[in-house]
Design a protein around this motif. Structure first.
Motif, mmCIF file in Angstrom:
data_model
loop_
_atom_site.group_PDB
_atom_site.id
_atom_site.type_symbol
_atom_site.label_atom_id
_atom_site.label_comp_id
_atom_site.label_asym_id
_atom_site.label_seq_id
_atom_site.Cartn_x
_atom_site.Cartn_y
_atom_site.Cartn_z
ATOM 1 N N LYS A 206 0.830 -1.205 0.000
ATOM 2 C CA LYS A 206 0.000 0.000 0.000
ATOM 3 C C LYS A 206 0.864 1.254 0.000
ATOM 4 C CE LYS A 206 -2.085 -1.632 3.672
ATOM 5 N NZ LYS A 206 -2.986 -2.152 4.697
ATOM 6 N N GLY A 207 0.338 2.343 -0.629
ATOM 7 C CA GLY A 207 1.044 3.624 -0.663
ATOM 8 C C GLY A 207 1.119 4.268 0.712
ATOM 9 N N THR A 208 0.024 4.227 1.458
ATOM 10 C CA THR A 208 -0.025 4.755 2.823
ATOM 11 C C THR A 208 -0.366 3.602 3.748
ATOM 12 O OG1 THR A 208 -0.853 6.886 2.013
ATOM 13 C CG2 THR A 208 -1.098 6.445 4.364
ATOM 14 N N SER A 209 0.557 3.259 4.656
ATOM 15 C CA SER A 209 0.297 2.124 5.545
ATOM 16 C C SER A 209 -0.864 2.449 6.471
ATOM 17 C CB SER A 209 1.542 1.793 6.375
ATOM 18 O OG SER A 209 1.682 2.724 7.429
ATOM 19 N N SER A 210 -1.521 1.402 6.963
ATOM 20 C CA SER A 210 -2.636 1.590 7.890
ATOM 21 C C SER A 210 -2.180 2.333 9.140
ATOM 22 C CB SER A 210 -3.233 0.240 8.292
ATOM 23 O OG SER A 210 -3.670 -0.465 7.164
ATOM 24 N N THR A 211 -0.996 1.964 9.638
ATOM 25 C CA THR A 211 -0.515 2.541 10.899
ATOM 26 C C THR A 211 -0.355 4.050 10.799
ATOM 27 O OG1 THR A 211 0.617 0.478 11.408
ATOM 28 C CG2 THR A 211 1.322 2.421 12.622
ATOM 29 N N SER A 212 0.340 4.519 9.752
ATOM 30 C CA SER A 212 0.552 5.966 9.629
ATOM 31 C C SER A 212 -0.733 6.665 9.198
ATOM 32 C CB SER A 212 1.677 6.261 8.628
ATOM 33 O OG SER A 212 1.332 5.792 7.336
ATOM 34 N N GLY A 213 -1.522 6.010 8.339
ATOM 35 C CA GLY A 213 -2.750 6.627 7.840
ATOM 36 C C GLY A 213 -3.745 6.897 8.948
ATOM 37 N N MET A 214 -3.943 5.900 9.832
ATOM 38 C CA MET A 214 -4.979 6.087 10.845
ATOM 39 C C MET A 214 -4.596 7.155 11.867
ATOM 40 S SD MET A 214 -5.057 2.653 13.233
ATOM 41 C CE MET A 214 -5.416 1.520 11.910
ATOM 42 N N GLN A 215 -3.298 7.307 12.140
ATOM 43 C CA GLN A 215 -2.935 8.345 13.114
ATOM 44 C C GLN A 215 -3.076 9.747 12.517
ATOM 45 O OE1 GLN A 215 -3.548 5.995 15.468
ATOM 46 N NE2 GLN A 215 -2.818 7.817 16.520
ATOM 47 N N ARG A 216 -2.832 9.868 11.227
ATOM 48 C CA ARG A 216 -3.093 11.153 10.558
ATOM 49 C C ARG A 216 -4.575 11.496 10.625
ATOM 50 N NH1 ARG A 216 -0.315 10.300 5.005
ATOM 51 N NH2 ARG A 216 -2.188 11.331 4.247
ATOM 52 N N THR A 217 -5.421 10.471 10.472
ATOM 53 C CA THR A 217 -6.868 10.697 10.551
ATOM 54 C C THR A 217 -7.267 11.147 11.954
ATOM 55 O OG1 THR A 217 -7.241 8.998 8.857
ATOM 56 C CG2 THR A 217 -9.133 9.649 10.179
ATOM 57 N N VAL A 218 -6.750 10.480 12.977
ATOM 58 C CA VAL A 218 -7.061 10.845 14.365
ATOM 59 C C VAL A 218 -6.681 12.302 14.631
ATOM 60 C CG1 VAL A 218 -6.405 10.430 16.781
ATOM 61 C CG2 VAL A 218 -6.892 8.499 15.275
ATOM 62 N N ASP A 219 -5.539 12.716 14.083
ATOM 63 C CA ASP A 219 -5.032 14.067 14.338
ATOM 64 C C ASP A 219 -5.785 15.150 13.572
ATOM 65 O OD1 ASP A 219 -3.150 12.956 16.008
ATOM 66 O OD2 ASP A 219 -1.548 12.936 14.497
ATOM 67 N N THR A 220 -6.371 14.822 12.409
ATOM 68 C CA THR A 220 -6.851 15.894 11.523
ATOM 69 C C THR A 220 -8.309 15.803 11.100
ATOM 70 O OG1 THR A 220 -6.163 14.709 9.507
ATOM 71 C CG2 THR A 220 -4.509 16.146 10.543
ATOM 72 N N SER A 221 -9.010 14.682 11.321
ATOM 73 C CA SER A 221 -10.354 14.523 10.746
ATOM 74 C C SER A 221 -11.471 14.821 11.744
ATOM 75 C CB SER A 221 -10.538 13.101 10.202
ATOM 76 O OG SER A 221 -11.899 12.867 9.879
ATOM 77 N N PRO A 222 -12.238 15.902 11.525
ATOM 78 C CA PRO A 222 -13.423 16.142 12.365
ATOM 79 C C PRO A 222 -14.484 15.056 12.176
ATOM 80 C CG PRO A 222 -12.834 18.117 11.087
ATOM 81 C CD PRO A 222 -12.022 16.976 10.547
ATOM 82 N N LEU A 223 -14.568 14.505 10.965
ATOM 83 C CA LEU A 223 -15.569 13.468 10.692
ATOM 84 C C LEU A 223 -15.318 12.225 11.548
ATOM 85 C CD1 LEU A 223 -17.975 12.391 9.080
ATOM 86 C CD2 LEU A 223 -16.395 11.783 7.230
ATOM 87 N N LEU A 224 -14.027 11.906 11.794
ATOM 88 C CA LEU A 224 -13.715 10.742 12.618
ATOM 89 C C LEU A 224 -14.320 10.893 14.017
ATOM 90 C CD1 LEU A 224 -12.171 8.004 12.888
ATOM 91 C CD2 LEU A 224 -10.335 9.320 13.939
ATOM 92 N N GLN A 225 -14.258 12.104 14.567
ATOM 93 C CA GLN A 225 -14.792 12.325 15.918
ATOM 94 C C GLN A 225 -16.302 12.069 15.954
ATOM 95 O OE1 GLN A 225 -12.534 12.533 18.239
ATOM 96 N NE2 GLN A 225 -11.036 12.590 16.567
ATOM 97 N N HIS A 226 -17.011 12.486 14.912
ATOM 98 C CA HIS A 226 -18.449 12.218 14.822
ATOM 99 C C HIS A 226 -18.701 10.709 14.704
ATOM 100 C CE1 HIS A 226 -22.651 12.598 13.672
ATOM 101 N NE2 HIS A 226 -22.405 11.866 12.590
ATOM 102 N N ARG A 227 -17.879 10.055 13.893
ATOM 103 C CA ARG A 227 -17.999 8.603 13.697
ATOM 104 C C ARG A 227 -17.825 7.867 15.033
ATOM 105 N NH1 ARG A 227 -17.521 4.169 10.650
ATOM 106 N NH2 ARG A 227 -15.926 2.621 11.166
ATOM 107 N N ILE A 228 -16.784 8.235 15.777
ATOM 108 C CA ILE A 228 -16.470 7.574 17.047
ATOM 109 C C ILE A 228 -17.617 7.728 18.050
ATOM 110 C CG2 ILE A 228 -14.994 7.757 19.101
ATOM 111 C CD1 ILE A 228 -12.723 8.621 17.129
ATOM 112 N N LYS A 229 -18.107 8.954 18.178
ATOM 113 C CA LYS A 229 -19.078 9.259 19.244
ATOM 114 C C LYS A 229 -20.493 8.788 18.908
ATOM 115 C CE LYS A 229 -16.722 13.408 21.012
ATOM 116 N NZ LYS A 229 -15.713 13.718 20.006
ATOM 117 N N HIS A 230 -20.899 8.927 17.648
ATOM 118 C CA HIS A 230 -22.305 8.746 17.317
ATOM 119 C C HIS A 230 -22.595 7.546 16.401
ATOM 120 C CE1 HIS A 230 -23.005 12.585 19.217
ATOM 121 N NE2 HIS A 230 -22.066 13.126 18.457
ATOM 122 N N VAL A 231 -21.777 7.373 15.374
ATOM 123 C CA VAL A 231 -22.133 6.406 14.328
ATOM 124 C C VAL A 231 -21.820 4.964 14.724
ATOM 125 C CG1 VAL A 231 -21.773 5.738 11.918
ATOM 126 C CG2 VAL A 231 -21.807 8.167 12.555
#
Length: 404
Positions: A206-231
């Protein structure tokens, strides 16, 4: 002299509620719970042999015949050290005559019967097989949920490969992670009719590994926070109920929605992450149209797509639909090699591309042969297996039988 050795195999699992994001990167504690289907080891598995011997110089790992570095403080070293500690505490400290296996170096040989790091969750089955093999070697009196606490520290999704059937990874809330483990929602025998068709779009890394990709998402994605709490909490409850009721229509709709949101979260990351490609998107279009026809004729959908952190499609469907889905995929993605018909769907016939009546063929364009490199037909399967000495991957001298 006694040989202290054990061999186990463990399955691949493909999540339908996705794990994406860690709240603790060392202990691998997730930001949300997840749920997966364990796939049949007769088709996809990791096999691991572990041997403890005082004559070995150091802990050594071979993956698919090639020696791999066990990095100090790394995930592999963490799992091995934890299992050695438990061997000492639970067996050797209590039984005076127990061999002091925790003090011996180990040789570990592991083999995957599918491409490593190609988006088919090789780390999950690999760490599950490692932990199962060492737990067997060390004769640890542990349940699959207890072993999943250790496997999780190797690869998060590995904890779900300690069970067969339909498996949840409960995220937990404790800082030490002792309540972040896998539980069985339903065994394979509860809903054995669930089949999966894996469309291998790419077997490259893969171009972006899961490990590095998911931490970038945690740091920068507002949508992830909605997903975690509600969805995710709502979806975990709903899909668990669908599995218990064997309600494929509900299972499929939640599975596709969660795959879509996972990739939306990747896109919401800064900078954005693209795991799907044009082939992936075309397969979605085909399944959407296939389901449109199914709803018109039966009132319910017949297939569900899901994508992990890569372009490969996994299509879940009851067994009765697999044949026409294979024909549809082959029509748009001609195969260079013959379809391995492990369930005898086509008898002696060769696979011909075709779509169901009423299907709008304009939803996707046909691709050149090789755009989908292969099709793997499998089904829901069992958890880790204890294998016989004859199936050992190590020779009598403690080296792998197959070296690259």
């Amino acid at each position: 002299m006694s040989i202290y050795q054990a061999t186990s195999s463990a399955p691949v699992n493909i999540a339908v509620i996705k794990y994406w994001g860690k709240r603790d990167t060392k202990l691998i504690l997730p930001t949300n719970s997840s749920l997966s289907v364990t796939l049949d080891q007769d088709h996809l598995r990791s096999t691991t042999t572990s041997r403890a011997d005082p004559s070995f110089k150091k802990d050594t790992l071979w993956l698919n015949g090639t020696e791999e570095l066990i990095k100090e403080g790394g995930r592999m070293a963490t799992c091995i050290a934890e299992l050695k500690r438990l061997r000492k505490e639970l067996v050797e400290d209590k039984e005076a005559n127990a061999p002091k296996l925790s003090t011996f170096p180990v040789h570990i040989a592991s083999y995957n019967n599918f491409p490593t790091a190609a988006g088919l969750a090789s780390s999950a089955s690999g760490f599950a097989a490692l932990v199962s093999s060492l737990a067997q070697l060390y004769q640890l009196p542990f349940s699959p949920s207890q072993l999943s606490l250790i496997a999780r520290q190797g690869s998060g999704s590995a904890c779900r490969s300690l069970f067969g059937g339909y498996v949840a990874w409960e995220m937990g809330t404790l800082p030490d992670g002792l309540d972040s483990y896998a539980v069985e929602i339903a065994p394979q025998s509860h809903w054995p009719d669930m089949h999966a068709l894996i469309c291998v779009v790419s077997d490259d890394k893969k171009g972006t590994s899961s490990t590095s990709g998911m931490q970038r998402t945690v740091d920068t994605s507002p949508l992830l926070q909605h997903r975690i709490k509600h969805v995710v909490p709502e979806r975990m409850a709903a899909i668990s109920a669908a599995i218990r009721a064997r309600d494929f229509d509900a299972f499929a709709k939640i599975t596709m929605a969660d795959s879509n949101q996972f990739h939306a979260v990747a896109l919401d990351t800064e900078p954005p992450i693209f795991y799907m490609n044009d082939v992936s998107k075309a397969i979605i279009a085909l399944i959407v149209e296939y389901n449109r026809v199914a709803v018109e004729t039966t009132g319910k959908v017949k297939a569900a797509y899901t994508y992990d952190a890569g372009p490969n499609a996994v299509i879940y469907t009851p067994k009765e639909n697999v044949k026409e889905i294979v024909q549809m995929i082959v029509k748009y993605f001609p195969q260079k090699e013959a379809f391995k018909d492990v369930f005898g769907l086509f008898g002696t016939e060769s696979v011909q591309g075709a779509v169901v009546e009423g299907f709008n063929e304009a939803v996707a364009k046909p691709f050149e042969a090789g755009a989908v490199k292969g099709l793997i037909h499998t089904r829901v399967g069992d958890g880790p297996r204890v294998l016989s000495a004859e199936e050992s991957l190590l020779s009598p001298n403690g080296l792998p039988k197959t070296l690259v």
